[in-house]
Design a protein around this motif. Structure first.
Motif, PDB file in Angstrom:
ATOM      1  N   ASN A 679       1.106   7.660  -1.722  1.00 59.03           N
ATOM      2  CA  ASN A 679      -0.214   7.545  -2.328  1.00 59.03           C
ATOM      3  C   ASN A 679      -0.253   6.442  -3.378  1.00 59.03           C
ATOM      4  O   ASN A 679      -1.227   5.689  -3.489  1.00 59.03           O
ATOM      5  CB  ASN A 679      -0.622   8.878  -2.956  1.00 59.03           C
ATOM      6  N   GLN A 680       0.802   6.359  -4.190  1.00 64.28           N
ATOM      7  CA  GLN A 680       0.881   5.291  -5.187  1.00 64.28           C
ATOM      8  C   GLN A 680       0.944   3.916  -4.507  1.00 64.28           C
ATOM      9  O   GLN A 680       0.289   2.960  -4.944  1.00 64.28           O
ATOM     10  CB  GLN A 680       2.129   5.499  -6.071  1.00 64.28           C
ATOM     11  N   GLU A 681       1.701   3.836  -3.410  1.00 61.64           N
ATOM     12  CA  GLU A 681       1.804   2.574  -2.675  1.00 61.64           C
ATOM     13  C   GLU A 681       0.434   2.136  -2.151  1.00 61.64           C
ATOM     14  O   GLU A 681       0.047   0.967  -2.273  1.00 61.64           O
ATOM     15  CB  GLU A 681       2.779   2.740  -1.502  1.00 61.64           C
ATOM     16  N   ARG A 682      -0.331   3.069  -1.582  1.00 65.81           N
ATOM     17  CA  ARG A 682      -1.650   2.739  -1.071  1.00 65.81           C
ATOM     18  C   ARG A 682      -2.599   2.298  -2.185  1.00 65.81           C
ATOM     19  O   ARG A 682      -3.414   1.397  -1.998  1.00 65.81           O
ATOM     20  CB  ARG A 682      -2.235   3.939  -0.318  1.00 65.81           C
ATOM     21  N   PHE A 683      -2.499   2.935  -3.368  1.00 68.16           N
ATOM     22  CA  PHE A 683      -3.381   2.551  -4.473  1.00 68.16           C
ATOM     23  C   PHE A 683      -3.135   1.103  -4.890  1.00 68.16           C
ATOM     24  O   PHE A 683      -4.079   0.314  -5.042  1.00 68.16           O
ATOM     25  CB  PHE A 683      -3.180   3.482  -5.670  1.00 68.16           C
ATOM     26  N   LYS A 689      -4.586  -4.622  -5.248  1.00 67.14           N
ATOM     27  CA  LYS A 689      -4.436  -5.944  -4.618  1.00 67.14           C
ATOM     28  C   LYS A 689      -5.701  -6.364  -3.879  1.00 67.14           C
ATOM     29  O   LYS A 689      -6.179  -7.498  -4.017  1.00 67.14           O
ATOM     30  CB  LYS A 689      -3.264  -5.913  -3.646  1.00 67.14           C
ATOM     31  N   SER A 690      -6.291  -5.475  -3.088  1.00 70.61           N
ATOM     32  CA  SER A 690      -7.508  -5.819  -2.354  1.00 70.61           C
ATOM     33  C   SER A 690      -8.671  -6.070  -3.305  1.00 70.61           C
ATOM     34  O   SER A 690      -9.549  -6.896  -3.014  1.00 70.61           O
ATOM     35  CB  SER A 690      -7.862  -4.696  -1.378  1.00 70.61           C
ATOM     36  N   GLY A 691      -8.700  -5.342  -4.435  1.00 67.14           N
ATOM     37  CA  GLY A 691      -9.761  -5.580  -5.406  1.00 67.14           C
ATOM     38  C   GLY A 691      -9.719  -6.982  -5.965  1.00 67.14           C
ATOM     39  O   GLY A 691     -10.764  -7.642  -6.145  1.00 67.14           O
TER      40      GLY A 691
END
Length: 808
Positions: A679-683, A689-691
């Motif tokens: 979950n932390q990796e996805r955040f 990063k995408s933001g």
């Protein structure tokens, strides 16, 4: 016509008449008679005399060797082998160094390849270098027997050999067979004639015609005359003329021949005999075995023939002369084909531009073998042995193929042919028929751009059979450059390759191998037109004022073409179909379009590119959320302002991904840690990063609208997690808004700062601090795991672009 001479034998009547005389003679008389017979090349009687001489002393090696030589010349190979075997095994003093060589050569004719190889090696071990010719020949024949063994173990399939009936074949020699209009024309040595002043009649050849291979009739009397040989009938390309030879005995073996021709009249009769000119009929040489072929490269007929004239490579050679307006050019030696041994019986198969001939100067099965060589515009290709079962260890000659390539006739003295004398197992040539099954070969055509040498997709390949003018294949490959076909072996095909924007290519291919053929074809590109038309994507109306940049991707050194049309949406360019081009369309307030020119749209020399440009709606890129580390930017500060841009904080925060993982999962049970870490990796990857990437995209689109003259209002919001006091958190939210403002004003070295100062770009700021933080987010200073490192807390520490208004 020397191979014919090897077949000329005295009849049994001659043997009966002479035998009582020779039986009463002494050994010396037998030897003298044998020597005279050999000098006269009367090998049949020479064998008889030497055989009689050996009865005086059956251990005399000299007599055995002479008998072996006569037997070999007569092609009585079984008897020759016995004689040379005896000499080789008993020649203690090596008085007959060539005995192993002759034994090997004889065994090679008999197909005893292992024994032949052994005796060639014995000869070389005992006599290597003593005689250059025999040394070279022995080395060549060792290679030949190895080759022949392999071919016998792996015979070609698809050819059925059949000896013609005894109606055609006799105990004498039949040869030079070919078909014309359903009739088989061939030559036969079966004709015995009385000659003035000679006690013994000799055999002569005549030309015969057989209908359906069931009857045989000599050509009419005016065609033949007494005391001469008539043989080797060959027709020209349209069957309007027939070439043949007239020969006379020089001795019991050799003939001297000249070439003649006759017209074939409309009523089927023969015209008058015409002797070919002295340029062809060399008076001191033999000139024989004519063949006529049509060379499409020069659009002329070629006369091939065999001669031992000066200027040749060895013994009998193949020569050729171009036929021009009923005259003949000076004959030339066919050096690409000829060897130091005999090269004879040419036949040119016009439909496939292939020369067939026989030779004993190349790797073969033994004796004279049949070979083929394709004629190209550059000359003759390396000859290819026809292999077993067309060839044998004996002599195989006079190969003639029908136009369709499905049936051939040839002559051979192989086992199964009739013997003139069963006791000698010698002579003669019979005519055989080869029914050739259709053999298909894989042909892979690969198309390329001649200019760039790159694979060329989207080509059309057409294959035409030049014999029937039929299109046998027609293939378009829009997705690749490969075209796979199955074509017939020993056929020639015309290949037409085309593609819009390229010169059409025409080439021929001659299928002379059984292995798959890869043929590369390079098409030359031509100049074409590119027409680009620009439109508004939403209204579909013409869009003028666009800047088009055309870049030659294939040639990096080429200067890009840049055109701006203020009043029209049409752009015209001259390009080369062989290159790849990138087209770029730009206009303020519209999304830039970049794509490769689609050459599949080429029609009638023009590529028409329709470019639809989207008006930039900044709200499509919202919301933009960016995230921060705890208490950033400017930690422990109560200032409402920050000089940091978001880029200044982003990299440090992203680098703490590992720390956030470790601190959050440290107190979790083992079975929950993996999910928490994921979950932390996805955040960090999806949100943080995408933001940042979405922010950069939004600012680039914002710049395009501002550059287009739009007046724009942005609404920015800042947020904080509830860990600190509310007033402190409001300041953090405000500072986070400033990082967005700084990011925008500093974009591309301040490209947008002027718009901010002028008021063309306005910003509305709202800081919520912790006011709208979710009630489940921890505000504990002690529980850092929940208030700092949890995903819920991290998602509250953000700034957001929430709305765009166009004010003009």
């Amino acid at each position: 016509m020397r191979e014919l001479n090897k077949k000329i034998l005295f009849s049994f009547l001659a043997l009966i008449l002479m035998s009582p005389l020779v039986q009463a003679q002494s050994l010396k008389a037998f030897l003298k008679a044998g020597e005279e017979a050999m000098a006269d090349k009367d090998y049949y009687n020479a064998m008889y005399y030497y055989e009689s001489a050996t009865e005086f002393d059956t251990t005399d090696l000299s007599l055995k060797f002479l008998y072996g030589e006569a037997a070999y010349k007569l092609k009585a190979y079984t008897l020759a082998e016995k004689a040379f075997q005896y000499v080789s095994e008993n020649d203690i003093d090596q008085s007959y160094p060539l005995a192993p060589f002759h034994l090997a050569l004889t065994q090679q004719h008999l197909g005893k390849y292992e024994e032949a190889k052994t005796n060639y090696e014995i000869y070389l071990s005992e006599n290597n270098g003593d005689d250059a010719y025999y040394t070279s020949r022995a080395e060549k024949e060792i290679a030949a027997v190895e080759w022949a063994k392999d071919k016998l173990d792996n015979p070609k399939e698809g050819t059925r050999i059949e000896r013609l009936s005894d109606t055609i074949n006799t105990p004498y020699s039949e040869f030079a067979a070919s078909k014309n209009n359903g009739n088989l024309y061939y030559s036969s040595m079966r004709f015995e004639e009385k000659e003035k002043g000679r006690k013994v009649n000799r055999l002569f050849s005549k030309i015969l015609k057989s209908e359906d291979e069931g009857s045989n009739i000599p050509l009419d009397d005016k065609f033949h005359s007494g005391g001469q040989h008539f043989a080797n009938m060959a027709f020209n390309f349209d069957y309007s003329e027939a070439y043949y030879t007239i020969c006379e005995y020089q001795n019991s073996y050799d003939l001297r021949c000249d070439l003649y021709k006759r017209s074939v009249l409309d009523n089927g009769e023969w015209g008058e005999a015409v002797k070919l000119p002295s340029t062809i009929n060399d008076s001191i040489s033999t000139n024989t075995q004519p063949a006529i072929g049509y060379d499409s490269n020069i659009d002329k007929e070629i006369l091939f023939f065999v001669s031992n004239r000066e200027g040749g490579k060895g013994k009998l050679d193949i020569w050729y002369s171009v036929i021009q307006d009923n005259s003949y050019t000076e004959p030339l030696n066919l050096e690409e084909i000829n060897t130091v041994e005999d090269d004879i019986s040419p036949f040119y198969h016009t439909p496939t531009s292939t020369l067939y001939f026989s030779t004993e100067g190349r790797l073969g099965m033994g004796g004279l073998d049949i070979y083929s060589s394709l004629k190209t515009i550059d000359g003759y290709m390396e000859p290819v042995n026809m292999e077993a079962n067309t060839n044998s260890s004996f002599d195989d000659v006079y190969y003639a193929l029908n136009p369709e390539g499905t049936q051939a006739h040839f002559s051979s003295n192989r086992i199964g042919s009739l013997y003139l004398d069963d006791s000698f197992e010698a002579c003669c040539f019979d005519i055989y028929k080869a029914d050739i099954e259709e053999v298909l070969v894989d042909l892979n055509i690969l198309t390329f751009n001649e200019l760039t040498r790159d694979p060329l997709d989207g080509t059309r390949v057409i294959i035409i059979d030049p014999i029937t003018d039929e299109i046998v294949f027609d293939n378009l490959n829009p997705l690749g450059n490969e075209h796979n076909f199955k074509v017939k072996y020993s056929r020639e095909y015309l290949i037409i390759t085309e593609k819009e924007g390229f010169e059409t290519d025409e080439t021929s291919i001659k299928v002379n191998q059984f292995e798959p053929i890869n043929k590369k074809i390079y098409l030359i590109p031509i100049g074409i037109k590119l027409e680009a038309l620009t439109y508004d994507n939403d209204t579909r109306e013409d869009l003028p004022g666009v800047k088009i940049t055309l870049r030659n991707v294939s040639d990096p050194e080429a200067v890009p073409q840049v055109v701006v049309n203020r009043n029209t949406n049409k752009f015209d360019f001259d390009i080369n179909a062989g290159y790849e081009y990138e087209i770029k369309a730009e206009k303020d307030g519209y999304e830039t379009v970049i794509r490769m020119v689609n050459k599949d749209l080429l029609i009638d020399g023009v590529i028409r590119e329709l470019i639809y440009m989207r008006n930039i709606d900044l709200n499509e890129y919202l919301p933009v959320n960016v995230y921060f580390d705890n208490d950033f930017p400017n930690p422990k500060s109560r200032n409402l302002y920050s000089d940091k841009s978001y880029s200044d904080t982003y990299s440090d925060f992203l680098s703490k991904k590992g720390e956030f993982k470790d601190q959050f999962v440290i107190s979790l049970p083992e079975d929950l840690r993996i999910e928490a870490e994921d979950n932390q990796e996805r955040f960090f990857e999806k949100d943080v990063k995408s933001g940042y990437e979405r922010l950069q995209l939004f600012i680039s689109k914002l710049k395009q609208r501002l550059d287009a003259g739009d007046k724009i209002e942005l609404s920015l919001k800042g947020y904080a997690s509830p860990r600190a006091q509310n007033k402190y958190n409001l300041a953090i939210g405000q500072r986070r808004i400033w990082t967005l403002k700084n990011e925008i004003s500093r974009y591309e070295n301040g490209a947008l700062s002027g718009y901010i100062k002028s008021g063309q770009l306005q910003v509305i700021e709202v800081s919520f601090g912790e006011e709208i933080a979710a009630p489940t987010v921890s505000d504990s200073y002690i529980d850092k795991r929940s208030s700092i490192y949890s995903i819920d807390a991290s998602k509250e520490r953000k700034a957001e672009i929430v709305r765009v208004r166009i004010l003009n």
